[in-house]
Design a protein around this motif. Structure first.
Motif, PDB file in Angstrom:
ATOM      1  N   TYR A 200      29.238  26.423 -76.195  1.00  0.00           N
ATOM      2  CA  TYR A 200      29.041  24.967 -76.187  1.00  0.00           C
ATOM      3  C   TYR A 200      30.140  24.263 -75.387  1.00  0.00           C
ATOM      4  CZ  TYR A 200      28.370  20.204 -77.880  1.00  0.00           C
ATOM      5  OH  TYR A 200      28.149  18.843 -77.952  1.00  0.00           O
ATOM      6  N   LEU A 201      31.333  24.817 -75.451  1.00  0.00           N
ATOM      7  CA  LEU A 201      32.448  24.218 -74.702  1.00  0.00           C
ATOM      8  C   LEU A 201      32.146  24.213 -73.210  1.00  0.00           C
ATOM      9  CD1 LEU A 201      35.365  23.155 -74.536  1.00  0.00           C
ATOM     10  CD2 LEU A 201      36.130  25.542 -74.517  1.00  0.00           C
ATOM     11  N   PHE A 202      31.649  25.313 -72.681  1.00  0.00           N
ATOM     12  CA  PHE A 202      31.339  25.389 -71.246  1.00  0.00           C
ATOM     13  C   PHE A 202      30.120  24.546 -70.905  1.00  0.00           C
ATOM     14  CE2 PHE A 202      33.731  29.277 -72.101  1.00  0.00           C
ATOM     15  CZ  PHE A 202      34.670  29.238 -71.081  1.00  0.00           C
ATOM     16  N   CYS A 203      29.113  24.560 -71.789  1.00  0.00           N
ATOM     17  CA  CYS A 203      27.914  23.761 -71.530  1.00  0.00           C
ATOM     18  C   CYS A 203      28.240  22.271 -71.532  1.00  0.00           C
ATOM     19  CB  CYS A 203      26.841  24.061 -72.572  1.00  0.00           C
ATOM     20  SG  CYS A 203      26.172  25.728 -72.479  1.00  0.00           S
ATOM     21  N   ARG A 209      29.840  16.859 -66.722  1.00  0.00           N
ATOM     22  CA  ARG A 209      30.660  17.005 -65.520  1.00  0.00           C
ATOM     23  C   ARG A 209      32.108  16.550 -65.768  1.00  0.00           C
ATOM     24  NH1 ARG A 209      25.650  16.975 -63.769  1.00  0.00           N
ATOM     25  NH2 ARG A 209      25.096  17.963 -61.801  1.00  0.00           N
ATOM     26  N   LEU A 210      32.655  17.119 -66.812  1.00  0.00           N
ATOM     27  CA  LEU A 210      34.056  16.827 -67.108  1.00  0.00           C
ATOM     28  C   LEU A 210      34.951  17.434 -66.039  1.00  0.00           C
ATOM     29  CD1 LEU A 210      34.216  17.499 -70.960  1.00  0.00           C
ATOM     30  CD2 LEU A 210      34.165  15.289 -69.829  1.00  0.00           C
ATOM     31  N   SER A 211      36.036  16.778 -65.802  1.00  0.00           N
ATOM     32  CA  SER A 211      36.995  17.323 -64.856  1.00  0.00           C
ATOM     33  C   SER A 211      37.616  18.592 -65.428  1.00  0.00           C
ATOM     34  CB  SER A 211      38.091  16.289 -64.571  1.00  0.00           C
ATOM     35  OG  SER A 211      38.824  16.019 -65.766  1.00  0.00           O
ATOM     36  N   THR A 212      38.184  19.400 -64.561  1.00  0.00           N
ATOM     37  CA  THR A 212      38.829  20.633 -65.005  1.00  0.00           C
ATOM     38  C   THR A 212      39.932  20.337 -66.004  1.00  0.00           C
ATOM     39  OG1 THR A 212      38.367  21.585 -62.831  1.00  0.00           O
ATOM     40  CG2 THR A 212      39.990  22.719 -64.217  1.00  0.00           C
ATOM     41  N   THR A 213      40.659  19.248 -65.740  1.00  0.00           N
ATOM     42  CA  THR A 213      41.751  18.868 -66.659  1.00  0.00           C
ATOM     43  C   THR A 213      41.201  18.521 -68.036  1.00  0.00           C
ATOM     44  OG1 THR A 213      42.991  17.990 -64.778  1.00  0.00           O
ATOM     45  CG2 THR A 213      43.709  17.330 -66.999  1.00  0.00           C
ATOM     46  N   ARG A 214      40.100  17.737 -68.072  1.00  0.00           N
ATOM     47  CA  ARG A 214      39.518  17.336 -69.353  1.00  0.00           C
ATOM     48  C   ARG A 214      38.940  18.548 -70.095  1.00  0.00           C
ATOM     49  NH1 ARG A 214      37.575  12.354 -71.126  1.00  0.00           N
ATOM     50  NH2 ARG A 214      37.376  12.498 -73.390  1.00  0.00           N
ATOM     51  N   GLN A 217      41.757  20.321 -71.599  1.00  0.00           N
ATOM     52  CA  GLN A 217      42.238  19.565 -72.759  1.00  0.00           C
ATOM     53  C   GLN A 217      41.403  19.853 -74.002  1.00  0.00           C
ATOM     54  OE1 GLN A 217      42.171  15.456 -71.574  1.00  0.00           O
ATOM     55  NE2 GLN A 217      44.143  15.568 -70.477  1.00  0.00           N
ATOM     56  N   LEU A 218      40.077  19.880 -73.829  1.00  0.00           N
ATOM     57  CA  LEU A 218      39.196  20.166 -74.964  1.00  0.00           C
ATOM     58  C   LEU A 218      39.414  21.583 -75.478  1.00  0.00           C
ATOM     59  CD1 LEU A 218      36.950  19.288 -76.843  1.00  0.00           C
ATOM     60  CD2 LEU A 218      35.274  19.892 -75.082  1.00  0.00           C
ATOM     61  N   GLY A 219      39.543  22.538 -74.555  1.00  0.00           N
ATOM     62  CA  GLY A 219      39.816  23.911 -74.971  1.00  0.00           C
ATOM     63  C   GLY A 219      41.155  24.039 -75.659  1.00  0.00           C
ATOM     64  N   LEU A 272      37.367  14.382 -78.450  1.00  0.00           N
ATOM     65  CA  LEU A 272      37.147  14.650 -77.027  1.00  0.00           C
ATOM     66  C   LEU A 272      35.703  15.047 -76.734  1.00  0.00           C
ATOM     67  CD1 LEU A 272      40.413  16.606 -76.181  1.00  0.00           C
ATOM     68  CD2 LEU A 272      39.893  14.198 -75.779  1.00  0.00           C
ATOM     69  N   GLY A 273      34.797  14.862 -77.725  1.00  0.00           N
ATOM     70  CA  GLY A 273      33.376  15.092 -77.478  1.00  0.00           C
ATOM     71  C   GLY A 273      32.838  16.418 -77.936  1.00  0.00           C
ATOM     72  N   TYR A 274      33.635  17.198 -78.663  1.00  0.00           N
ATOM     73  CA  TYR A 274      33.120  18.488 -79.136  1.00  0.00           C
ATOM     74  C   TYR A 274      32.177  18.261 -80.312  1.00  0.00           C
ATOM     75  CZ  TYR A 274      33.117  23.485 -80.115  1.00  0.00           C
ATOM     76  OH  TYR A 274      32.755  24.790 -80.291  1.00  0.00           O
TER      77      TYR A 274
END
Length: 796
Positions: A200-203, A209-214, A217-219, A272-274
């Motif tokens: 789900y994190l990758f999806c 279309r989160l930025s790589t930084t965002r 951050q979630l991970g 952060l939207g998880y």
């Protein structure tokens, strides 16, 4: 004044509007409450109807939800459906948090066990099959690789809570296959849900279309959540547990702090939207499972789910599953439904059969494992409906998923019944009753002893059991010895044989002494006695099984066990060994033949029973039931001994007293059952009377009694008159003469009459032999609840 007159109509209008609004709110609340209780009542009613088929509750709840939800959905507006969705989301957060608390994340760092290998094999084969087929079938509106992988992972998972409850309720949880399927189900559930959480994190990053930084951050937040739950939370939880020891009510402030801490831990990644449901699962997984707080949380959440959430959940499922959109006329609708079920079933079965072949399981049990591991549950139903509401699938596909989930559950009780049937075929089927034996045939007894202290009583039991010299008796004298670490260290494998020899000096010396004493008696006075020596050397948890196997292999008709308490010098009984009591009770439940428990209170002090004249006074008490009939059958053998003077004491119910008891409502019994028992009692006693009493060989006394109090008084009058009293255990016999005696008995394994006769208030010179006829209906219809059927023939 003028202003006042102008405002009054406005106030009246506002008041009317407020009342109307309140009426609408209260009306909607009333309808919701009535709907909830209606749903709960229907779920309980349909579950009651499904109970004879052993169906889990989720099966009946699914049917009720689909029917009621579709019937009432037209009366629901969008705001009500939205509110239902909020409630269901919150309930699933609690569900997944509780599920996570029951998981052990550290199994990932251990070598795979048997259950892990079975789980991995079933998951991999299902995943490969699903990934090979689902891309060619339009399950999703778009051909997204993420949806195909998610669907494949869901199909390869198992609903461990549903599976565990079913296995436990059907009473195979203690068997080897039950333990294996529960462990494999939990492993499969944990791994698949963990993969969904990571996926789900990758999806999520790809969809929005989160930025790589965002994304990092979630991970990172998820990683921090797991570290805090695994390393920091145990300190806090242990403090709360220490402040609230077992046996005392938990303090309110500590509960509030614990709940707040768990809620904070679950909600951090959602900022952060998880997904909050998956976040709750991760938090629960890494929180400590042990401790009072975790047990309290699991218990309260599961109670809330079963009583409040599940009716609402299945109603929401039915409301979202619009049957008019199912498209039953389209062939692809049925193709999708059937393929979902086939992939989940065939994939699991193929994987478990392969794993079973490697691990050495019988292939039918491997197939049964696969069929049980296909079970899906509440989380899978939620995902099926959530995919529709998110626009990933059509309503038709979503309903097909729910129906496929239903069919992965509904077959499970039949699979368990097949497992029990196969296990029963592989277990001993020899069933004996003394009543059914030919009086002219020899009697085979498995006579168990704890040591030298039981030898004298065992010799006298052998003596009176043989009756006349012909046909005689075959006695297998069996030593019951607990297998300790000290004794286990002295076991030696006999070369060329699959047996072990005990070299422990104490054990060998004791057995040699017992053998010498008993063999000497048989050589001098044992005309008609055939002696065999056996050994039950086991831990207490398996000793009963060894004794039952011995009785089965030796075709014994009666097992006689020594009471776990022994008599002291002053005549009182010691506390005894709780381990031997456990063995006795388990043998009573699972023995393949009749069982007797001997309470020795002087029988062992009788030096020699004469064969030329009656020197031993023995009585048998007959009330009612199969155990009493079995005791009478054994007494018939004893009556043939020339040195035994047998008296039969029959307790009969005063008819007026029995009718009064029924009118008072203190005594419940089926009239048909009572009449059948009375018929069997009269037939058995008439045969005994004709053979033994009519000829004057046996004395006969009748006692007409009105209550259990009179029964107790009559038993007290027998004090000191007999050296041995034979009674039936009286299991499940409901008679006014023993009504209420079970409430205060100290040793239920002796039955109400045996418990009185062996009590401290009775004679210290009267021994008691309590006999129970074998029980065809055990835990699993004659099958032991900890049966073993998984291994190949080498372990049979």
């Amino acid at each position: 004044m003028a202003r006042t007159r102008v405002r009054e109509p406005s106030r009246l209008l506002a008041g009317n509007t407020c009342r109307i609004r309140l009426s609408e709110i209260f009306g909607r609340a009333t309808r919701s409450i009535l709907g909830f209780f209606l749903m709960m009542g229907l779920c309980n009613g349909v579950h009651y109807l499904f109970r004879p088929f052993s169906q889990p509750r989720i099966s009946s709840d699914t049917i009720v939800g689909l029917v009621v939800g579709n019937f009432i959905r037209k009366q629901l507006d969008l705001s009500t459906l939205k509110t239902l969705r909020y409630i269901v989301d919150f309930g699933m957060i609690c569900y997944m948090f509780s599920l996570g608390l029951e998981m052990d994340p550290y199994i990932l760092f251990k070598a795979p066990t048997r259950d892990a290998k079975v789980a991995y094999a079933g998951m991999i084969s299902t995943l490969v099959l699903a990934c090979s087929i689902t891309p060619f079938i339009s399950f999703s509106k778009t051909k997204e690789i993420s949806f195909i992988l998610s669907l494949s992972i869901v199909l390869s998972s198992t609903a461990s809570p549903v599976l565990t409850r079913l296995i436990t309720r059907l009473k195979i949880g203690k068997s080897d296959i039950g333990r294996l399927v529960i462990a494999a189900g939990m492993h499969s559930d944990f791994i698949s849900t963990l993969i969904i959480c990571i996926g789900y994190l990758f999806c999520k990053c790809q969809e929005v279309r989160l930025s790589t930084t965002r994304g990092f951050q979630l991970g990172f937040v998820l990683l921090i959540q797991m570290i805090v739950a695994a390393k920091v939370s145990p300190v806090f939880m242990n403090w709360v547990n220490n402040e609230n020891p077992e046996g005392k009510p938990m303090k309110g402030p500590h509960l509030v702090l614990a709940v707040a801490f768990m809620a904070f831990l679950c909600s951090c990644p959602t900022i952060l939207g998880y997904n909050p449901i998956l976040s709750a699962f991760l938090a629960g997984t890494f929180l400590p499972r042990e401790g009072r707080v975790s047990r309290w949380a699991i218990g309260k959440i599961n109670y809330l789910l079963s009583t409040v959430f599940y009716p609402i959940f299945f109603f929401w499922m039915g409301a979202e599953s619009k049957w008019s959109d199912f498209e039953p006329g389209q062939i692809m609708t049925w193709v999708r439904l059937i393929l979902l079920f086939v992939i989940a079933t065939v994939g699991k079965v193929v994987g478990t059969v392969i794993a079973g072949a490697i691990l050495g399981f019988h292939w039918p049990e491997s197939v049964a494992l696969g069929l049980l591991l296909t079970m899906k549950g509440h989380f899978h139903i939620y995902l099926a409906i959530a995919a529709k509401t998110a626009g990933k699938t059509t309503t038709s596909t979503s309903i097909g998923m729910v129906i496929a989930i239903f069919f992965t559950i509904v077959h499970a009780p039949k699979v368990v019944a097949h497992i029990i049937k196969r296990a029963r075929k592989r277990t001993p089927t020899h069933r004996m009753a003394l009543q059914l034996l030919d009086p002219s045939s020899e009697l085979k007894i498995l006579l168990c002893i704890h040591g030298l202290q039981n030898t004298a009583a065992a010799i006298n039991i052998m003596e009176i059991s043989r009756g006349m010299a012909k046909p005689g008796v075959v006695v297998y004298l069996t030593d019951m010895i607990e297998l300790t670490d000290e004794i286990a260290a002295t076991l030696v494998q006999v070369e060329g044989e699959d047996t072990l020899t005990v070299t422990h000096a104490g054990v060998r010396q004791m057995r040699d002494q017992i053998t010498a004493v008993v063999q000497s008696y048989v050589d001098e006075n044992g005309d008609g006695i055939t002696l065999g020596r056996m050994l039950a050397l086991s831990a207490f948890n398996s000793m009963a099984q060894d004794i039952c196997i011995l009785a089965e292999e030796l075709m014994g008709a009666l097992i006689i066990l020594p009471f776990h308490k022994s008599q002291r010098a002053d005549g009182s009984l010691s506390e005894g060994n709780a381990g031997f009591r456990y063995v006795n009770r388990k043998v009573l439940r699972n023995a393949p033949c009749s069982v007797g428990i001997l309470v020795d209170r002087g029988l062992g002090t009788v030096e020699k029973i004469s064969r030329s004249y009656a020197s031993l006074n023995v009585a048998v008490i007959f009330i009612s039931g199969k155990d009493d009939r079995e005791a009478l059958a054994y007494a018939a053998r004893v009556a043939r001994h020339p040195g035994v003077k047998l008296s039969v004491i029959r307790f009969l119910v005063d008819a007026a007293a029995e009718n009064a008891a029924r009118r008072a409502g203190t005594y419940r019994i089926s009239v048909a059952e009572q009449e059948e028992e009375m018929r069997l009692d009269d037939e058995c006693f008439a045969t005994f009377y004709e053979r033994h009493v009519a000829g004057g060989h046996v004395a006969y006394v009748e006692k007409h009694l009105a209550s259990s109090a009179e029964t107790y008084s009559t038993l007290k009058l027998l004090e000191g008159q007999y050296a041995l009293i034979i009674v039936g255990r009286g299991g499940k016999v409901n008679t006014v003469l023993t009504f209420g005696m079970n409430d205060w008995q100290q040793c239920p394994e002796l039955g109400p009459i045996g418990d009185v006769l062996s009590g401290s208030e009775f004679s210290v010179r009267t021994s008691v032999l309590v006999i129970q006829q074998h029980n065809l209906k055990g835990e699993l219809d004659g099958l032991d609840d900890d049966f073993s059927i998984m291994e190949m023939s080498r372990n049979r």
